[in-house]
Design a protein around this motif. Sequence first.
Motif, PDB file in Angstrom:
ATOM      1  N   ARG A   1      34.818   1.986   7.144  1.00 45.92           N
ATOM      2  CA  ARG A   1      33.834   2.350   8.172  1.00 45.92           C
ATOM      3  C   ARG A   1      32.490   1.701   7.874  1.00 45.92           C
ATOM      4  O   ARG A   1      31.856   1.124   8.756  1.00 45.92           O
ATOM      5  N   ARG A   2      32.059   1.770   6.604  1.00 50.20           N
ATOM      6  CA  ARG A   2      30.768   1.168   6.239  1.00 50.20           C
ATOM      7  C   ARG A   2      30.769  -0.325   6.520  1.00 50.20           C
ATOM      8  O   ARG A   2      29.823  -0.861   7.086  1.00 50.20           O
ATOM      9  N   ARG A   3      31.845  -1.014   6.140  1.00 58.78           N
ATOM     10  CA  ARG A   3      31.928  -2.462   6.383  1.00 58.78           C
ATOM     11  C   ARG A   3      31.921  -2.771   7.879  1.00 58.78           C
ATOM     12  O   ARG A   3      31.252  -3.704   8.325  1.00 58.78           O
ATOM     13  N   LEU A   4      32.673  -2.002   8.639  1.00 63.75           N
ATOM     14  CA  LEU A   4      32.727  -2.249  10.090  1.00 63.75           C
ATOM     15  C   LEU A   4      31.385  -1.954  10.753  1.00 63.75           C
ATOM     16  O   LEU A   4      30.959  -2.691  11.654  1.00 63.75           O
ATOM     17  N   LEU A   5      30.709  -0.902  10.312  1.00 61.58           N
ATOM     18  CA  LEU A   5      29.387  -0.603  10.875  1.00 61.58           C
ATOM     19  C   LEU A   5      28.362  -1.659  10.471  1.00 61.58           C
ATOM     20  O   LEU A   5      27.465  -1.991  11.258  1.00 61.58           O
ATOM     21  N   GLN A   6      28.483  -2.188   9.255  1.00 58.05           N
ATOM     22  CA  GLN A   6      27.611  -3.292   8.849  1.00 58.05           C
ATOM     23  C   GLN A   6      27.850  -4.500   9.754  1.00 58.05           C
ATOM     24  O   GLN A   6      26.900  -5.164  10.182  1.00 58.05           O
ATOM     25  N   PHE A   7      29.115  -4.773  10.030  1.00 59.42           N
ATOM     26  CA  PHE A   7      29.460  -5.898  10.905  1.00 59.42           C
ATOM     27  C   PHE A   7      28.892  -5.666  12.304  1.00 59.42           C
ATOM     28  O   PHE A   7      28.321  -6.578  12.915  1.00 59.42           O
ATOM     29  N   PHE A   8      29.026  -4.436  12.804  1.00 59.02           N
ATOM     30  CA  PHE A   8      28.483  -4.089  14.124  1.00 59.02           C
ATOM     31  C   PHE A   8      26.967  -4.287  14.152  1.00 59.02           C
ATOM     32  O   PHE A   8      26.418  -4.861  15.092  1.00 59.02           O
TER      33      PHE A   8
ATOM     34  N   GLU B   1      30.516 -11.718  -2.750  1.00 56.62           N
ATOM     35  CA  GLU B   1      30.371 -11.415  -1.329  1.00 56.62           C
ATOM     36  C   GLU B   1      29.452 -10.238  -1.048  1.00 56.62           C
ATOM     37  O   GLU B   1      28.653 -10.258  -0.121  1.00 56.62           O
ATOM     38  N   GLN B   2      29.578  -9.176  -1.855  1.00 64.38           N
ATOM     39  CA  GLN B   2      28.792  -7.982  -1.592  1.00 64.38           C
ATOM     40  C   GLN B   2      27.293  -8.253  -1.732  1.00 64.38           C
ATOM     41  O   GLN B   2      26.508  -7.895  -0.850  1.00 64.38           O
ATOM     42  N   ARG B   3      26.898  -8.896  -2.806  1.00 68.69           N
ATOM     43  CA  ARG B   3      25.480  -9.221  -2.988  1.00 68.69           C
ATOM     44  C   ARG B   3      25.014 -10.253  -1.968  1.00 68.69           C
ATOM     45  O   ARG B   3      23.870 -10.213  -1.517  1.00 68.69           O
ATOM     46  N   LEU B   4      25.899 -11.172  -1.625  1.00 66.04           N
ATOM     47  CA  LEU B   4      25.542 -12.191  -0.644  1.00 66.04           C
ATOM     48  C   LEU B   4      25.305 -11.561   0.730  1.00 66.04           C
ATOM     49  O   LEU B   4      24.355 -11.924   1.429  1.00 66.04           O
ATOM     50  N   ALA B   5      26.160 -10.620   1.116  1.00 64.02           N
ATOM     51  CA  ALA B   5      25.954  -9.907   2.383  1.00 64.02           C
ATOM     52  C   ALA B   5      24.619  -9.168   2.348  1.00 64.02           C
ATOM     53  O   ALA B   5      23.848  -9.199   3.316  1.00 64.02           O
ATOM     54  N   PHE B   6      24.323  -8.520   1.221  1.00 64.23           N
ATOM     55  CA  PHE B   6      23.052  -7.816   1.072  1.00 64.23           C
ATOM     56  C   PHE B   6      21.873  -8.780   1.185  1.00 64.23           C
ATOM     57  O   PHE B   6      20.910  -8.514   1.914  1.00 64.23           O
ATOM     58  N   LEU B   7      21.937  -9.909   0.477  1.00 65.02           N
ATOM     59  CA  LEU B   7      20.861 -10.908   0.544  1.00 65.02           C
ATOM     60  C   LEU B   7      20.699 -11.452   1.965  1.00 65.02           C
ATOM     61  O   LEU B   7      19.574 -11.698   2.425  1.00 65.02           O
ATOM     62  N   GLY B   8      21.811 -11.636   2.654  1.00 67.05           N
ATOM     63  CA  GLY B   8      21.745 -12.105   4.033  1.00 67.05           C
ATOM     64  C   GLY B   8      21.050 -11.104   4.941  1.00 67.05           C
ATOM     65  O   GLY B   8      20.191 -11.462   5.749  1.00 67.05           O
ATOM     66  N   PHE B   9      21.411  -9.819   4.795  1.00 67.78           N
ATOM     67  CA  PHE B   9      20.751  -8.788   5.591  1.00 67.78           C
ATOM     68  C   PHE B   9      19.265  -8.721   5.268  1.00 67.78           C
ATOM     69  O   PHE B   9      18.426  -8.580   6.159  1.00 67.78           O
ATOM     70  N   VAL B  10      18.931  -8.828   3.985  1.00 64.48           N
ATOM     71  CA  VAL B  10      17.518  -8.789   3.579  1.00 64.48           C
ATOM     72  C   VAL B  10      16.754  -9.958   4.194  1.00 64.48           C
ATOM     73  O   VAL B  10      15.633  -9.789   4.690  1.00 64.48           O
TER      74      VAL B  10
ATOM     75  N   VAL C   1      26.007 -13.714   6.057  1.00 61.21           N
ATOM     76  CA  VAL C   1      26.466 -12.351   6.319  1.00 61.21           C
ATOM     77  C   VAL C   1      27.847 -12.322   6.963  1.00 61.21           C
ATOM     78  O   VAL C   1      28.731 -11.588   6.513  1.00 61.21           O
ATOM     79  N   ARG C   2      28.056 -13.103   8.003  1.00 57.31           N
ATOM     80  CA  ARG C   2      29.333 -13.004   8.719  1.00 57.31           C
ATOM     81  C   ARG C   2      30.541 -13.313   7.829  1.00 57.31           C
ATOM     82  O   ARG C   2      31.468 -12.509   7.764  1.00 57.31           O
TER      83      ARG C   2
ATOM     84  N   ALA D   1      30.737 -13.272   4.565  1.00 57.75           N
ATOM     85  CA  ALA D   1      30.799 -12.306   3.470  1.00 57.75           C
ATOM     86  C   ALA D   1      31.335 -10.967   3.964  1.00 57.75           C
ATOM     87  O   ALA D   1      32.205 -10.364   3.327  1.00 57.75           O
ATOM     88  N   LEU D   2      30.839 -10.498   5.097  1.00 57.19           N
ATOM     89  CA  LEU D   2      31.331  -9.234   5.634  1.00 57.19           C
ATOM     90  C   LEU D   2      32.796  -9.315   6.047  1.00 57.19           C
ATOM     91  O   LEU D   2      33.553  -8.362   5.850  1.00 57.19           O
ATOM     92  N   THR D   3      33.195 -10.432   6.618  1.00 50.88           N
ATOM     93  CA  THR D   3      34.597 -10.595   6.996  1.00 50.88           C
ATOM     94  C   THR D   3      35.489 -10.476   5.765  1.00 50.88           C
ATOM     95  O   THR D   3      36.520  -9.799   5.796  1.00 50.88           O
ATOM     96  N   THR D   4      35.097 -11.098   4.682  1.00 50.47           N
ATOM     97  CA  THR D   4      35.852 -10.992   3.438  1.00 50.47           C
ATOM     98  C   THR D   4      35.859  -9.556   2.934  1.00 50.47           C
ATOM     99  O   THR D   4      36.899  -9.035   2.526  1.00 50.47           O
ATOM    100  N   LEU D   5      34.711  -8.903   2.963  1.00 51.55           N
ATOM    101  CA  LEU D   5      34.629  -7.528   2.481  1.00 51.55           C
ATOM    102  C   LEU D   5      35.471  -6.579   3.330  1.00 51.55           C
ATOM    103  O   LEU D   5      36.064  -5.627   2.804  1.00 51.55           O
ATOM    104  N   ILE D   6      35.525  -6.833   4.630  1.00 53.99           N
ATOM    105  CA  ILE D   6      36.377  -6.008   5.497  1.00 53.99           C
ATOM    106  C   ILE D   6      37.835  -6.165   5.095  1.00 53.99           C
ATOM    107  O   ILE D   6      38.554  -5.175   4.935  1.00 53.99           O
ATOM    108  N   THR D   7      38.278  -7.395   4.913  1.00 55.78           N
ATOM    109  CA  THR D   7      39.681  -7.601   4.552  1.00 55.78           C
ATOM    110  C   THR D   7      39.990  -7.059   3.161  1.00 55.78           C
ATOM    111  O   THR D   7      41.104  -6.604   2.916  1.00 55.78           O
ATOM    112  N   GLN D   8      39.024  -7.076   2.268  1.00 58.87           N
ATOM    113  CA  GLN D   8      39.247  -6.546   0.925  1.00 58.87           C
ATOM    114  C   GLN D   8      39.243  -5.019   0.893  1.00 58.87           C
ATOM    115  O   GLN D   8      39.729  -4.422  -0.063  1.00 58.87           O
ATOM    116  N   SER D   9      38.699  -4.399   1.929  1.00 55.34           N
ATOM    117  CA  SER D   9      38.607  -2.936   1.943  1.00 55.34           C
ATOM    118  C   SER D   9      39.848  -2.265   2.520  1.00 55.34           C
ATOM    119  O   SER D   9      39.912  -1.040   2.575  1.00 55.34           O
ATOM    120  N   VAL D  10      40.812  -3.050   2.960  1.00 55.64           N
ATOM    121  CA  VAL D  10      42.055  -2.507   3.515  1.00 55.64           C
ATOM    122  C   VAL D  10      43.239  -3.132   2.793  1.00 55.64           C
ATOM    123  O   VAL D  10      43.093  -4.106   2.064  1.00 55.64           O
TER     124      VAL D  10
END
Length: 186
Positions: A44-51, A107-116, A148-149, A151-160
């Motif tokens: 849910r967190r990953r999908l909401l981040q993507f949203f 990926e996780q830190r990269l997504a964070f850096l991208g959002f920042v 971000v895109r 990195a988040l796509t990878t994180l989504i696939t890794q979370s399932v």
Amino acid sequence: TLLPNQAELEKIKAEHVGELEIAAPSAGERTFAFGRFLVRPLVRRRLLQFFAFITSFVVIIGGLGLFLERQFHFGVRETGWVYGVSGFVGGMIQGGAMKRLVEQVGEQRLAFLGFVSMLAAYPFLGFTHSFPLLIVIVSVSSFGVAVVRPALTTLITQSVGRDEQGAALGTSQSLSSISQIVGPTL
């Protein structure tokens, strides 16, 4: 010829009847898959981040041209150059630097850096009146978008689980579609 004719295809089909038939999931099963991911905290967190990412991207892309027209009195040509700078930065990141960035920070830190970087750049757009500063801000936000895109796509696939990755990516694309409806109204 190398390809079978229609009669040969029918014969092959008759010999293997039932083997290749895979029922498509019903609309209810697809909706269940959507809900199945939203009840799991990490997914849910990953999908909401993507949203959130797609929504912010749609708002910026949709409004940037109008902003440039009003703030800088840019026409189509000048606006195209700004979008071109953004595309160039994104292409450089995704076309060459992304692999190294993932290896260095993950990926996780990269997504964070991208959002920042997006969060740091977007508010300054409204306050800039100089073209060089505009290009810096667009470049910083473009870096964020470019990392971000993927990195988040990878994180989504890794979370399932492995067998859920396609459904999870489909869910993320559904959220992307919703963002593209909602975003322009913001």
